[in-house]
Design a protein around this motif. Structure first.
Motif, PDB file in Angstrom:
ATOM      1  N   ASN A 255       0.830  -1.208   0.000  1.00  0.00           N
ATOM      2  CA  ASN A 255       0.000   0.000   0.000  1.00  0.00           C
ATOM      3  C   ASN A 255       0.861   1.254   0.000  1.00  0.00           C
ATOM      4  O   ASN A 255       0.753   2.092   0.880  1.00  0.00           O
TER       5      ASN A 255
ATOM      6  N   ARG B  30       2.366   0.083  -5.497  1.00  0.00           N
ATOM      7  CA  ARG B  30       1.425   0.418  -6.567  1.00  0.00           C
ATOM      8  C   ARG B  30       2.117   0.393  -7.925  1.00  0.00           C
ATOM      9  O   ARG B  30       1.576  -0.114  -8.902  1.00  0.00           O
TER      10      ARG B  30
ATOM     11  N   LYS C 117       2.248  -2.964  -9.286  1.00  0.00           N
ATOM     12  CA  LYS C 117       0.946  -3.453  -9.752  1.00  0.00           C
ATOM     13  C   LYS C 117       0.558  -2.811 -11.079  1.00  0.00           C
ATOM     14  O   LYS C 117      -0.055  -3.455 -11.923  1.00  0.00           O
TER      15      LYS C 117
ATOM     16  N   PRO D  94      -9.234  -5.337  -4.498  1.00  0.00           N
ATOM     17  CA  PRO D  94      -8.842  -3.941  -4.734  1.00  0.00           C
ATOM     18  C   PRO D  94      -8.800  -3.172  -3.426  1.00  0.00           C
ATOM     19  O   PRO D  94      -9.615  -3.408  -2.537  1.00  0.00           O
ATOM     20  N   ARG D  95      -7.857  -2.290  -3.334  1.00  0.00           N
ATOM     21  CA  ARG D  95      -7.685  -1.564  -2.086  1.00  0.00           C
ATOM     22  C   ARG D  95      -8.697  -0.428  -1.965  1.00  0.00           C
ATOM     23  O   ARG D  95      -8.975   0.273  -2.907  1.00  0.00           O
ATOM     24  N   LYS D  96      -9.233  -0.299  -0.753  1.00  0.00           N
ATOM     25  CA  LYS D  96     -10.103   0.844  -0.461  1.00  0.00           C
ATOM     26  C   LYS D  96      -9.262   1.907   0.248  1.00  0.00           C
ATOM     27  O   LYS D  96      -8.551   1.605   1.190  1.00  0.00           O
ATOM     28  N   TYR D  97      -9.352   3.115  -0.225  1.00  0.00           N
ATOM     29  CA  TYR D  97      -8.614   4.191   0.421  1.00  0.00           C
ATOM     30  C   TYR D  97      -9.538   4.944   1.367  1.00  0.00           C
ATOM     31  O   TYR D  97     -10.729   5.092   1.096  1.00  0.00           O
TER      32      TYR D  97
ATOM     33  N   ASN E 278      -8.077  -3.791 -13.663  1.00  0.00           N
ATOM     34  CA  ASN E 278      -8.483  -4.466 -12.427  1.00  0.00           C
ATOM     35  C   ASN E 278      -8.179  -3.651 -11.180  1.00  0.00           C
ATOM     36  O   ASN E 278      -8.217  -4.171 -10.078  1.00  0.00           O
ATOM     37  N   MET E 279      -7.844  -2.393 -11.368  1.00  0.00           N
ATOM     38  CA  MET E 279      -7.602  -1.540 -10.210  1.00  0.00           C
ATOM     39  C   MET E 279      -8.708  -0.489 -10.149  1.00  0.00           C
ATOM     40  O   MET E 279      -9.436  -0.286 -11.114  1.00  0.00           O
ATOM     41  N   THR E 280      -8.816   0.163  -8.987  1.00  0.00           N
ATOM     42  CA  THR E 280      -9.921   1.110  -8.836  1.00  0.00           C
ATOM     43  C   THR E 280      -9.640   2.377  -9.642  1.00  0.00           C
ATOM     44  O   THR E 280      -8.510   2.641 -10.047  1.00  0.00           O
TER      45      THR E 280
ATOM     46  N   LEU F 118      -9.667   5.356  -8.550  1.00  0.00           N
ATOM     47  CA  LEU F 118      -8.739   6.205  -7.794  1.00  0.00           C
ATOM     48  C   LEU F 118      -7.285   5.768  -8.001  1.00  0.00           C
ATOM     49  O   LEU F 118      -6.393   6.594  -8.227  1.00  0.00           O
ATOM     50  N   GLU F 119      -7.049   4.455  -7.943  1.00  0.00           N
ATOM     51  CA  GLU F 119      -5.671   3.968  -8.121  1.00  0.00           C
ATOM     52  C   GLU F 119      -5.142   4.276  -9.515  1.00  0.00           C
ATOM     53  O   GLU F 119      -3.951   4.524  -9.695  1.00  0.00           O
TER      54      GLU F 119
ATOM     55  N   HIS G 202       6.594   3.168   5.935  1.00  0.00           N
ATOM     56  CA  HIS G 202       5.574   4.224   6.025  1.00  0.00           C
ATOM     57  C   HIS G 202       6.037   5.362   6.932  1.00  0.00           C
ATOM     58  O   HIS G 202       5.424   5.651   7.967  1.00  0.00           O
TER      59      HIS G 202
ATOM     60  N   LEU H 221      -3.513  11.583  -2.771  1.00  0.00           N
ATOM     61  CA  LEU H 221      -4.934  11.228  -2.770  1.00  0.00           C
ATOM     62  C   LEU H 221      -5.777  12.466  -3.034  1.00  0.00           C
ATOM     63  O   LEU H 221      -6.746  12.424  -3.796  1.00  0.00           O
TER      64      LEU H 221
ATOM     65  N   ASP I 298     -14.180   4.449  -6.079  1.00  0.00           N
ATOM     66  CA  ASP I 298     -13.914   3.100  -5.561  1.00  0.00           C
ATOM     67  C   ASP I 298     -14.261   1.981  -6.537  1.00  0.00           C
ATOM     68  O   ASP I 298     -14.057   0.813  -6.238  1.00  0.00           O
TER      69      ASP I 298
ATOM     70  N   LEU J  54     -14.054  -0.422  -9.941  1.00  0.00           N
ATOM     71  CA  LEU J  54     -12.979  -0.911 -10.790  1.00  0.00           C
ATOM     72  C   LEU J  54     -13.055  -0.200 -12.144  1.00  0.00           C
ATOM     73  O   LEU J  54     -14.147   0.038 -12.669  1.00  0.00           O
TER      74      LEU J  54
END
Lengths: 316, 257
Positions: free
Chosen positions: A178, A183, A186, A304-307, B92-94, B96-97, B117, B129, B146, B148
């Motif tokens: 994450n 990312r 991916k 899929p990741r939720k932010y 296959n990603m959101t 946002l991503e 982090h 973001l 959110d 896909l």
């Protein structure tokens, strides 16, 4: 979802920490193997799962780590745990050199080259390369690790050492997943041209994935060498690489919970079915084939990741 | 000063000359359309600008600097972003991503920050973001963040590609058939979006077959046929240019017409 994952990991590792009280030496040792392979598979997951590069030679990096530890411990008497970073660095450097010319290869082409790589490493070890690897007999007399004067010798001691390292790996790689770095890997798995076109230095990230995955496998090699005290080229044959590949694909590539499940299934199930002797591999192979037909994304595929956007929405 | 200048750009594929000594320049803040019949070499010109192909001859200057030998990701970092003719999202990603991918080149966190982090990493992530949500709001996809990417409608996928390109904070935006597959209403909204980006000072170079969009959205047009530039000028000039009419409709003395 993110919090649920963390809670799941805490419960899982807490339960696992209690299991040696219920198990005999043999089963503790089986769990040690599962733990080692879990760490290795998690490091392979960086390359195969996130970045989507078909790498079937991971045992080569594991071998280089194990041999680095064995050589500097038996020849120079350096304590094994001090050899841990050195083994990681040695495997990373090796990956940097061998991966650089091959990372632009796609899919099955890369797969074939990496199979070649792991075989070359094994054969080089058998041929006693640089006169340091002990040939087919390998290296013996590797010392046991010592932490603050406590010597780790019993399987149950190793259990806590290995699973501590496994938990640490799960924690760090979850954070990595994450982040900007995770990312980027991916994105290049999804669509390399689009990733490059979005400003991602794809060649560098592919190489970085190899170097990081190899370094981690190298450190895992240290744990293996000190657990066994004897290592030989046969411990790092092609089959080991295949098993690691299977753990990642079967569990769910790019999914840490999937890799954990995969490690237990691939390393644990054959132990449960020992009574069937050779038929167990047949059953195992059939199960894999059925799996690939009905659930090709793996048992626990990555979600899929939720932010968390609340904090951002408040600000704007 | 011109933001982009092509100087005798050449590209061959085997015996085919796909782009034949094409030269033109575009002014900062302008919206330029690159038009021509199918197979004229328009997308090849785009691929040469963005570093997907290496030119066989000629040069490309961005803000006065040659970008001819640079890899794509460096060109993006310099300030040229693009969308693709065939949609290339991270399916296959959101949503946002997908936009966060565009922020990547403006972020600095390395392996260490990503593994641990660090405070700097978390602050940078928050900022990315926020920028991504702003880019999504700009194209009107905020509420789909959110989902896909593959679940979006065709038109919205095109908008998402624009949002991802905007997240790289470009000076020049290259759109390859942005209205492809869009209905009348979506095209109308796209024209509004292009005007809005132009007002913010963004330079835009686009390929489009929808002539209504081209005539409404562009300040200036460049026409190519068989890899050669045959005309350039304002939309009004181009509409009345006999060479362009010939290229699109065929010459008067063509048999059968």
């Amino acid at each position: 979802m993110k919090n649920a994952n963390w809670l799941g990991y805490i419960v899982f590792f807490a339960l696992l920490a209690a299991t040696p009280l219920l198990l005999d030496r043999y089963w503790v040792d089986v769990l040690n193997s599962v733990g080692l392979y879990l760490i290795l598979a998690l490091s392979l997951n960086i390359i195969l799962g996130y970045a989507g590069m078909f790498h079937m030679g991971h045992a080569a990096f594991y071998a280089i780590g194990a041999y680095t530890t064995a050589i500097i411990n038996t020849r120079y008497g350096i304590p094994v745990l001090w050899a841990l970073p050195a083994s990681g660095i040695a495997a990373s450097l090796f990956a940097l050199i061998v991966a650089r010319p091959i990372i632009h290869l796609r899919g099955d082409y890369l797969l074939i080259v990496t199979i070649g790589m792991v075989e070359i490493v094994r054969i080089a070890l058998i041929n006693d390369v640089f006169g340091m690897t002990g040939g087919a007999n390998g290296i013996f007399g590797i010392s046991r690790p010592e932490i603050f004067g406590f010597r780790i010798t019993q399987p149950i001691h190793f259990f806590y050492l290995i699973w501590f390292f496994a938990a640490l790996t799960v924690l760090l790689f979850s954070l990595l997943e994450n982040s900007r770095f995770g990312r980027a890997l991916k994105y290049l798995k999804e669509d390399e041209v689009a990733a490059e076109g979005s400003g991602i230095h794809t060649a560098r990230y592919k190489l970085a994935a190899f170097v990081l995955g190899a370094g981690w496998a190298g450190m895992c090699g240290t744990l293996f060498a000190t657990k066994m005290t004897i290592i030989s080229p046969e411990s790092f044959n092609f089959w080991e690489s295949v098993q690691l590949f299977m753990i990642v694909i079967l569990g769910g590539s790019g999914s840490i919970p999937g890799v954990i499940l995969g490690a237990f299934l691939v390393m644990g199930l054959p132990e449960l079915f020992r009574d069937f002797a050779n038929a167990r591999l047949l059953i195992f192979g059939l199960a894999l084939m059925v799996m690939m037909i009905v659930r090709p994304q793996g048992l626990l595929p990555a979600r899929p990741r939720k932010y968390n956007l609340d904090s951002i929405r408040e600000l704007s | 000063m011109s933001i982009l200048r092509l100087d005798h750009l050449n590209k061959r594929f085997g015996g085919l000359v796909a782009v034949d000594r094409v030269s033109f320049s575009m002014e900062e803040g302008s919206v330029v359309g690159l038009i021509g019949p199918n197979g004229a070499g328009k997308t090849t010109v785009f691929n040469l600008i963005t570093g997907n192909y290496q030119p066989d001859g000629g040069d490309v200057f961005f803000q006065g600097q040659s970008i001819r030998a640079k890899p794509t990701h460096q060109i993006v970092a310099l300030g040229i972003a693009r969308t693709f003719q065939t949609i290339r999202l991270f399916q296959n990603m959101t949503v946002l991503e997908n936009v966060l991918a565009g922020c990547h080149c403006r972020m600095r966190t390395g392996l260490f920050g990503s593994l641990f982090h660090t405070l700097g990493q978390r602050l940078e992530e928050q900022q990315a973001l926020r920028q991504s949500m702003d880019a999504l709001a700009f194209v009107g996809l905020e509420s789909s963040a959110d989902q896909l990417a593959k679940n979006l409608s065709y038109g919205n996928q095109r908008l998402l590609e624009i949002a991802r390109a905007l997240a790289t904070q470009p000076r020049l935006l290259i759109l390859d058939e942005p209205a492809g597959g869009m209905n009348e209403q979506e095209t109308q909204e796209l024209i509004g979006l292009i005007a809005k980006m132009g007002q913010q000072g963004l330079s835009i170079l686009l390929i489009e077959h929808d002539m209504k969009l081209v005539m409404m959205a562009c300040d200036y047009l460049v026409v190519i046929e068989y890899g050669r530039k045959i005309a350039e000028g304002t939309p009004v000039e181009i509409q009345t240019n006999p060479k362009v009419i010939e290229a699109y409709l065929g010459a008067d003395n063509d048999d059968g017409i």
